[in-house]
Design an enzyme around this catalytic site. Structure first.
Site, PDB file in Angstrom:
ATOM      1  N   LYS A  85      19.612 -15.831 -46.942  1.00  0.00           N
ATOM      2  CA  LYS A  85      20.214 -15.107 -45.822  1.00  0.00           C
ATOM      3  C   LYS A  85      19.360 -15.222 -44.569  1.00  0.00           C
ATOM      4  CE  LYS A  85      22.893 -11.681 -48.397  1.00  0.00           C
ATOM      5  NZ  LYS A  85      23.003 -10.258 -48.780  1.00  0.00           N
TER       6      LYS A  85
ATOM      7  N   GLU B  35      26.505  -6.920 -51.576  1.00  0.00           N
ATOM      8  CA  GLU B  35      26.079  -5.997 -50.534  1.00  0.00           C
ATOM      9  C   GLU B  35      26.770  -6.419 -49.234  1.00  0.00           C
ATOM     10  OE1 GLU B  35      22.093  -4.261 -48.245  1.00  0.00           O
ATOM     11  OE2 GLU B  35      21.894  -5.839 -49.769  1.00  0.00           O
TER      12      GLU B  35
ATOM     13  N   ARG C  88      22.448 -19.536 -61.333  1.00  0.00           N
ATOM     14  CA  ARG C  88      23.206 -19.533 -60.093  1.00  0.00           C
ATOM     15  C   ARG C  88      23.472 -20.969 -59.630  1.00  0.00           C
ATOM     16  NH1 ARG C  88      19.306 -17.687 -55.084  1.00  0.00           N
ATOM     17  NH2 ARG C  88      17.825 -19.408 -55.177  1.00  0.00           N
TER      18      ARG C  88
END
Length: 607
Positions: free
Chosen positions: A286, A45, A276
């Site tokens: 974030k 994104e 991950r």
């Protein structure tokens, strides 16, 4: 092995860890499952800068495609106009290219498919598989249920299809304010998987989109747009992180229904999840990264202490170092923690191979060779890389006054100290053997200069020079020729392995959310939205006060000419890079990438 094991020790250079996705794709190719095609995608994104975790996803997706003669799509999940910007798209493209990959003509956006996504949504309504819900977000949350309690059906669930279709078209026409209606799929409010409890797939959002402008005021949600985009692009292997494992049934439900209706072509893409990159001593949220930047705890998104790829590049990390880390640690479904030393050692091993050697004095102390002629200077020669003679040698000017490291001299040395001290001899690397004869001190008793004599028959590289053996060997620079440089000594941004967590192996470790539907956001790249009150204490309290130190030192004259982003090993000091933003010939600036050895000392296995 527990869910949160920390691996602090580095495998050997030759070690290649298991990679289950390689085996999976090999079997698909053998069986002809996708007609021999391998098409992957990296779908970030464009609402921020990529971080270390994204490097793993990029390397896996682009790497697997390249290894199997396929291609990887770069697709921007631009379904939220409130957060996205062209600036972030450009930074993502730069990061992917910096890591060594390209998408050729395969650059796409979710917004490319807005017409398809809207048409498919109308089809779901017409088939009785979707409905317009007028509940507020709070009401939907309250009726969704929990992991142990079934959800409750919305009062609007039985709304006639013709009425939902009319409302949906009015939503598209801009007749309603944000939040008044959403479009939900009609699946199963009693499903044990919360993602299947009538998920919302369209919401009203009156905001200008950075690509489509004001053409739309209804936007699809990620779980709906992502799987359809994959299918439209004929992706074969939709590879994502474990946070989206519970979303796979919804992924499959949506595209299977559309394929059954003749709207999508088979074979359909398959989603596969991998663990991950969870690293100690960093935060990848974030929200936290934004806070670090906005409140001035770091010097911007490209601060070399930040776990962003722009920060990694400015620090001097290498793309091959990231690839080496992935090869050594493998690709699996086990959600484990990796000690930061694994990444640092991977960078050291890569930098050791690729960087030429240079000399820098970081804490200078004057050395005066009293029996060397005052006006004389000469050349000494040093190899550019001790293991690569083909890289040749460079010239180092030698003169009567030199700079040496302050800790290379001790007036009262302990036993076993082999560097310079009164009456002691050492070899000046690539130069002569010198013997300390005295010191100069200021009024406060601080040493300001060392005096020595040299043996003119001991110059390195000359006949007979090696017949005299001394244990000490120190580096130096000619005071008359050395250039002044700013040295930025970077270290880990946080002082503890799990910032903000009291229990390093509990759910709060490192701020990683669980795989429940309530905690996973709709980010394309696996970014996790952390639940409220997740931390036991403020992660900012764990910032390392010594993560950045700026000093003035001296460098070889030619180093001032180095182009920004050129990497070197400063002998006996560490690996450094000419700063990408601030380094110039007139004002040289070098950032320390990593020290020569791990100064933190990894502990034992946790778990």
């Amino acid at each position: 092995m527990t869910d949160k094991t920390v691996f602090p020790s580095l495998p050997t250079k030759e070690t290649v860890a298991p990679h289950f996705l390689r085996a999976l794709i090999a079997e698909d190719l053998r069986s002809g499952k996708h007609g021999g095609r391998v098409v992957t995608r990296f779908p970030p994104e464009p609402n921020g800068y990529l971080h270390y975790g994204h490097a793993k996803s990029i390397i896996i997706n682009f790497g697997l495609a390249a290894e199997n003669g396929g291609h990887c799509h770069l697709r921007f999940d631009d379904t939220n106009p409130l957060k996205e910007d062209v600036e972030f798209e450009d930074s993502i493209c730069d990061a992917v290219r910096w890591l060594g990959y390209d998408w050729d003509e395969h650059r796409y956006h979710a917004s490319d498919y807005y017409d398809n996504l809207y048409r498919f949504a109308e089809w779901f309504i017409e088939q009785g598989l979707a409905y317009i819900d007028s509940q507020s977000a709070e009401e939907m949350r309250a009726t969704r249920g929990t992991l142990t309690e079934a959800g409750r059906e919305s009062p609007d669930r039985q709304r006639p299809a013709v009425e939902s279709l009319a409302l949906f078209r009015r939503m598209k026409a801009g007749e309603f304010p944000d939040g008044q209606y959403v479009l939900r799929l009609k699946i199963d409010m009693a499903s044990p998987n919360l993602n299947l409890r009538d998920p919302a797939i369209y919401r009203i959002r009156h905001a200008s989109h950075h690509r489509t402008g004001n053409a739309w005021c209804v936007y699809p949600l990620y779980d709906y747009a992502h799987c359809i985009s994959d299918a439209l692009e004929r992706i074969t292997h939709s590879i994502c992180t474990l946070e989206f494992q519970d979303h796979r049934p919804l992924y499959e439900w949506v595209i299977e229904k559309l394929a059954d209706g003749g709207l999508l072509e088979r074979p359909l893409p398959k989603q596969h999840e991998f663990a991950r990159l969870n690293l100690t001593y960093v935060v990848l949220s974030k929200r936290k990264l934004i806070e670090l930047v906005s409140k001035g705890f770091v010097d911007g998104w490209d601060d070399p202490r930040m776990p962003t790829l722009v920060g990694a590049r400015r620090r001097g990390f290498t793309p091959d170092g990231f690839r080496l880390l992935i090869e050594r640690t493998g690709v699996s479904k086990n959600d484990t923690w990796l000690d930061m030393s694994l990444l640092e050692n991977a960078m050291r091993d890569d930098l050791n191979e690729i960087t030429e050697r240079r000399i820098a004095v970081l804490d200078p102390l004057k050395l005066i060779i009293d029996n060397y002629p005052e006006e004389q200077s000469e050349e000494c020669f040093a190899p550019n890389h001790p293991q690569k003679p083909e890289l040749g040698k460079r010239s180092l000017p030698f003169s009567r006054e030199l700079w040496i490291e302050r800790d290379d001299f001790m007036e009262a040395p302990p036993k076993g100290y082999f560097r310079l001290s009164p009456g002691k001899e050492v070899r000046l690397r690539y130069g002569y053997i010198v013997q300390c004869t005295g010191v100069d001190k200021d009024a406060a008793g601080n040493i300001v200069a060392i005096h020595a004599t040299y043996d003119p028959d001991t110059k390195s590289g000359t006949a007979g020079a090696e017949t005299r053996k001394v244990k000490g060997n120190i580096h130096w620079l000619s005071a008359a020729h050395a250039k002044t440089a700013e040295m930025r000594l970077y270290d880990r941004l946080f002082a503890v392995p799990f910032p903000g967590a009291r229990n390093p192996m509990g759910d709060t470790a490192g701020g990683v959310a669980s795989n429940t539907a309530e905690t996973v956001s709709a980010d394309a790249d696996g970014e996790v939205a952390e639940p409220a009150n997740k931390e036991e204490r403020n992660y900012l309290d764990d910032l390392n006060p010594n993560s950045k130190k700026i000093i003035t030192g001296y460098i070889e004259p030619a180093l001032a000419e180095a182009a920004p982003e050129t990497r070197f090993q400063f002998e006996r000091q560490g690996y450094f890079v000419a700063d990408l933003a601030d380094h110039t010939k007139e004002t040289p600036v070098f950032n320390r990438t990593v020290t020569l050895k791990d100064s933190w000392g990894a502990g034992g296995l946790l778990g």
